[in-house]
Write a protein that holds these residues in place. Sequence first.
Motif, PDB file in Angstrom:
ATOM      1  N   PRO A  28      88.954  20.702  80.649  1.00 51.18           N
ATOM      2  CA  PRO A  28      87.266  19.854  80.175  1.00 51.18           C
ATOM      3  C   PRO A  28      87.796  18.386  79.056  1.00 51.18           C
ATOM      4  O   PRO A  28      86.825  18.319  79.209  1.00 51.18           O
ATOM      5  CB  PRO A  28      86.043  21.541  79.863  1.00 51.18           C
ATOM      6  CG  PRO A  28      86.732  22.555  80.220  1.00 51.18           C
ATOM      7  CD  PRO A  28      88.374  21.770  80.557  1.00 51.18           C
ATOM      8  N   GLU A  29      88.478  18.956  77.981  1.00 55.05           N
ATOM      9  CA  GLU A  29      88.611  18.675  76.857  1.00 55.05           C
ATOM     10  C   GLU A  29      88.913  17.407  77.281  1.00 55.05           C
ATOM     11  O   GLU A  29      88.937  16.156  76.569  1.00 55.05           O
ATOM     12  CB  GLU A  29      89.775  19.353  76.173  1.00 55.05           C
ATOM     13  CG  GLU A  29      89.370  20.599  75.299  1.00 55.05           C
ATOM     14  CD  GLU A  29      89.467  21.523  76.321  1.00 55.05           C
ATOM     15  OE1 GLU A  29      89.618  22.204  77.609  1.00 55.05           O
ATOM     16  OE2 GLU A  29      89.072  23.073  75.680  1.00 55.05           O
ATOM     17  N   CYS A  76      78.568  30.550  80.667  1.00 56.16           N
ATOM     18  CA  CYS A  76      79.100  31.439  79.287  1.00 56.16           C
ATOM     19  C   CYS A  76      79.670  29.940  78.946  1.00 56.16           C
ATOM     20  O   CYS A  76      79.669  29.516  77.308  1.00 56.16           O
ATOM     21  CB  CYS A  76      80.868  31.976  79.516  1.00 56.16           C
ATOM     22  SG  CYS A  76      80.697  33.737  80.321  1.00 56.16           S
ATOM     23  N   SER A  77      80.399  29.094  79.544  1.00 53.23           N
ATOM     24  CA  SER A  77      80.477  27.754  79.348  1.00 53.23           C
ATOM     25  C   SER A  77      79.460  26.287  78.779  1.00 53.23           C
ATOM     26  O   SER A  77      80.306  25.237  78.653  1.00 53.23           O
ATOM     27  CB  SER A  77      82.056  27.521  79.397  1.00 53.23           C
ATOM     28  OG  SER A  77      83.110  28.325  79.473  1.00 53.23           O
ATOM     29  N   PRO A  98      78.854  24.982  75.051  1.00 53.08           N
ATOM     30  CA  PRO A  98      80.116  24.740  74.787  1.00 53.08           C
ATOM     31  C   PRO A  98      80.853  23.392  75.577  1.00 53.08           C
ATOM     32  O   PRO A  98      80.785  22.316  74.669  1.00 53.08           O
ATOM     33  CB  PRO A  98      81.620  25.259  74.662  1.00 53.08           C
ATOM     34  CG  PRO A  98      80.507  26.808  74.921  1.00 53.08           C
ATOM     35  CD  PRO A  98      79.643  26.748  75.678  1.00 53.08           C
ATOM     36  N   LEU A  99      80.114  23.706  76.698  1.00 51.41           N
ATOM     37  CA  LEU A  99      80.221  22.119  76.734  1.00 51.41           C
ATOM     38  C   LEU A  99      79.400  21.358  76.621  1.00 51.41           C
ATOM     39  O   LEU A  99      79.533  19.955  76.858  1.00 51.41           O
ATOM     40  CB  LEU A  99      80.366  22.144  78.731  1.00 51.41           C
ATOM     41  CG  LEU A  99      81.545  22.998  79.475  1.00 51.41           C
ATOM     42  CD1 LEU A  99      81.019  23.526  80.960  1.00 51.41           C
ATOM     43  CD2 LEU A  99      82.447  21.699  79.660  1.00 51.41           C
ATOM     44  N   GLY A 130      80.059  19.681  72.924  1.00 47.08           N
ATOM     45  CA  GLY A 130      82.003  19.322  73.820  1.00 47.08           C
ATOM     46  C   GLY A 130      81.682  17.546  74.073  1.00 47.08           C
ATOM     47  O   GLY A 130      81.838  16.645  73.388  1.00 47.08           O
ATOM     48  N   TYR A 182      93.233  33.120  86.786  1.00 42.83           N
ATOM     49  CA  TYR A 182      92.509  32.459  86.583  1.00 42.83           C
ATOM     50  C   TYR A 182      91.719  32.854  87.903  1.00 42.83           C
ATOM     51  O   TYR A 182      90.735  33.276  88.314  1.00 42.83           O
ATOM     52  CB  TYR A 182      92.019  30.968  86.659  1.00 42.83           C
ATOM     53  CG  TYR A 182      90.878  30.447  86.822  1.00 42.83           C
ATOM     54  CD1 TYR A 182      89.605  30.552  85.978  1.00 42.83           C
ATOM     55  CD2 TYR A 182      90.379  29.865  87.473  1.00 42.83           C
ATOM     56  CE1 TYR A 182      89.250  30.279  85.782  1.00 42.83           C
ATOM     57  CE2 TYR A 182      88.657  29.431  87.631  1.00 42.83           C
ATOM     58  CZ  TYR A 182      88.898  29.889  86.942  1.00 42.83           C
ATOM     59  OH  TYR A 182      86.789  29.431  87.395  1.00 42.83           O
ATOM     60  N   ASP A 226      90.696  35.893  87.686  1.00 44.03           N
ATOM     61  CA  ASP A 226      89.366  36.430  87.264  1.00 44.03           C
ATOM     62  C   ASP A 226      88.787  36.075  88.406  1.00 44.03           C
ATOM     63  O   ASP A 226      87.790  36.963  88.147  1.00 44.03           O
ATOM     64  CB  ASP A 226      89.748  35.318  86.232  1.00 44.03           C
ATOM     65  CG  ASP A 226      88.993  35.896  85.465  1.00 44.03           C
ATOM     66  OD1 ASP A 226      88.181  37.110  85.206  1.00 44.03           O
ATOM     67  OD2 ASP A 226      88.390  34.997  84.583  1.00 44.03           O
ATOM     68  N   MET A 230      85.466  23.731  75.050  1.00 46.76           N
ATOM     69  CA  MET A 230      84.512  23.190  75.710  1.00 46.76           C
ATOM     70  C   MET A 230      84.773  24.570  77.027  1.00 46.76           C
ATOM     71  O   MET A 230      83.455  24.038  77.370  1.00 46.76           O
ATOM     72  CB  MET A 230      84.145  22.051  76.316  1.00 46.76           C
ATOM     73  CG  MET A 230      84.256  21.607  75.593  1.00 46.76           C
ATOM     74  SD  MET A 230      83.817  19.721  75.725  1.00 46.76           S
ATOM     75  CE  MET A 230      85.095  18.998  76.796  1.00 46.76           C
ATOM     76  N   SER A 231      85.690  25.740  76.551  1.00 49.78           N
ATOM     77  CA  SER A 231      84.856  26.588  77.457  1.00 49.78           C
ATOM     78  C   SER A 231      84.505  28.251  76.372  1.00 49.78           C
ATOM     79  O   SER A 231      85.213  28.129  75.515  1.00 49.78           O
ATOM     80  CB  SER A 231      86.113  27.342  78.604  1.00 49.78           C
ATOM     81  OG  SER A 231      86.532  25.493  78.767  1.00 49.78           O
ATOM     82  N   SER A 232      84.118  29.215  77.479  1.00 52.32           N
ATOM     83  CA  SER A 232      84.010  29.869  75.663  1.00 52.32           C
ATOM     84  C   SER A 232      84.219  31.613  77.160  1.00 52.32           C
ATOM     85  O   SER A 232      84.270  31.150  78.532  1.00 52.32           O
ATOM     86  CB  SER A 232      83.144  30.315  75.986  1.00 52.32           C
ATOM     87  OG  SER A 232      82.412  32.018  75.342  1.00 52.32           O
ATOM     88  N   VAL A 275      91.880  29.924  76.662  1.00 53.66           N
ATOM     89  CA  VAL A 275      90.211  29.950  76.329  1.00 53.66           C
ATOM     90  C   VAL A 275      90.085  29.713  77.689  1.00 53.66           C
ATOM     91  O   VAL A 275      90.743  29.577  78.972  1.00 53.66           O
ATOM     92  CB  VAL A 275      90.723  28.013  76.063  1.00 53.66           C
ATOM     93  CG1 VAL A 275      89.336  27.314  76.171  1.00 53.66           C
ATOM     94  CG2 VAL A 275      91.215  28.187  74.958  1.00 53.66           C
ATOM     95  N   GLY A 276      89.162  30.309  77.649  1.00 51.08           N
ATOM     96  CA  GLY A 276      87.821  30.762  79.259  1.00 51.08           C
ATOM     97  C   GLY A 276      87.849  31.477  80.204  1.00 51.08           C
ATOM     98  O   GLY A 276      87.440  31.394  81.419  1.00 51.08           O
ATOM     99  N   ILE A 277      89.301  32.216  80.005  1.00 56.59           N
ATOM    100  CA  ILE A 277      89.790  33.041  81.645  1.00 56.59           C
ATOM    101  C   ILE A 277      89.695  34.737  80.221  1.00 56.59           C
ATOM    102  O   ILE A 277      89.812  35.065  79.315  1.00 56.59           O
ATOM    103  CB  ILE A 277      91.372  32.716  81.404  1.00 56.59           C
ATOM    104  CG1 ILE A 277      92.260  33.012  80.631  1.00 56.59           C
ATOM    105  CG2 ILE A 277      91.056  31.782  83.047  1.00 56.59           C
ATOM    106  CD1 ILE A 277      93.594  32.237  81.285  1.00 56.59           C
ATOM    107  N   LEU A 278      90.058  36.070  81.214  1.00 61.22           N
ATOM    108  CA  LEU A 278      89.621  37.427  81.160  1.00 61.22           C
ATOM    109  C   LEU A 278      90.903  37.738  81.837  1.00 61.22           C
ATOM    110  O   LEU A 278      90.863  38.185  82.732  1.00 61.22           O
ATOM    111  CB  LEU A 278      88.485  38.160  81.934  1.00 61.22           C
ATOM    112  CG  LEU A 278      88.542  39.371  81.178  1.00 61.22           C
ATOM    113  CD1 LEU A 278      88.658  39.736  80.151  1.00 61.22           C
ATOM    114  CD2 LEU A 278      87.211  40.057  82.345  1.00 61.22           C
TER     115      LEU A 278
END
Lengths: 319, 83
Positions: free
Chosen positions: A59-60, A90-91, A94-95, A98, A193, A196, B51-53, B65-68
């Motif tokens: 995303p950045e 969750c995001s 911040p998105l 940002g 990912y 997850d 920009m991720s959480s 960043v952004g993953i578990l």
Amino acid sequence: MFYPIQLLADWLTYTVFRIAPKTLLGGAVNFFIFDTIKIFILLFVIIFAVSIIRSYLPPEKIRAILSRKNKYVGNVLASLLGIITPFCSCSAIPLFLGFVQAGVPLGTTFSFLIASPMINEVALVLLLGLFGWKIALIYIISGLIIAIVSGIVIGHLKVENLVESFVYENSINGNMDLPSMTRKERIAYALDYTKDILKKVWPYILIGIGLGAWIHGYLPADFLAQYAGSGKWYAVPLAVLIGIPLYSNAAGVIPLVSALTEKGVSMGTTLAFMMSVTALSLPEFMILKKVMKLKLIFIFAGIVAVGIIFTGYLFNFIL
Amino acid sequence: MGTVKIEVIGSGCKKCKALFELTEVVVKELNINDIVLYSNDINKIVSMGIMSSPVLTLNDKPILVGILPDKERLKEIIFKNLE
């Protein structure tokens, strides 16, 4: 393409479990095994592939691209880039912060916020696996158009005053350098990912396919046509309304809906329902309340809902 | 080993809390620190340019960043960044 899986499902159902073929139970069990194996293979392959692409376009980096684009090009690009970006509520904050603080226009930001959850890889796999590529493609293209048009409309409404004032007090440099990843790290990231996501969605998918298999085997065809066929004008808005609180269960809803389509729910209504489940999410709205006024959330949800309802009627009419 | 500051920053979602709890366990097992900080300050994430959480930071440097991830991966990531 899935022929070997069908053979495996047949063998398991009729030889291993010794269920007589051509019975209701046989049909339902066979359907469940076939769909489950097919969907999980597709999920693994596609999520992994998308994660690899994403490791090149986090995303950045997308923000750096979008902050340099003019309005309309920005809306189109934001929607397209939204496809490969995962979206977890969750995001959302911040998105949003940002993007806006790095100078991405509000309309472009909304195009991205709409496309990102609506066209996500899990929904795509389920559409592809359960409805076929044509419906998946229709879903992607309609979703893109809704995201692009809604973003442009919101951009023209000049609603910057409905964003909480602290948002504009900070501004950040959108051109940060992220540490580059080696190929090994990209693969590790993509595997993390994929695991997850699979960990999160597998129970919903199993329940969804299970209920779907039951419906497939036991409900008479056209059972729902009298309630939700294409002739019923209220079916589309009703489907959209029901979809709003279901976001976290999108993975289970789609398999269920695919079975309902067989029983007489028309395709446009189905599409509208799935779009509502993915794009209009109650938890996301509640989170966005932190950065924007309620009025803007209503405007945002209203425009997207109108787009989805229009799409629903359109495909009920065409298909 | 010198003191390290380990912090999980999130928007308060389920995944953020899960990462925080997992990090606490891993940090205890690796025996590197007693406390893991937990913050809900989104501005911290945004001002890092992320920009991720959720975000996991080690001495204010984002390392995840952004993953578990699962436990073993998390150990690996923390360990690698300690060096």
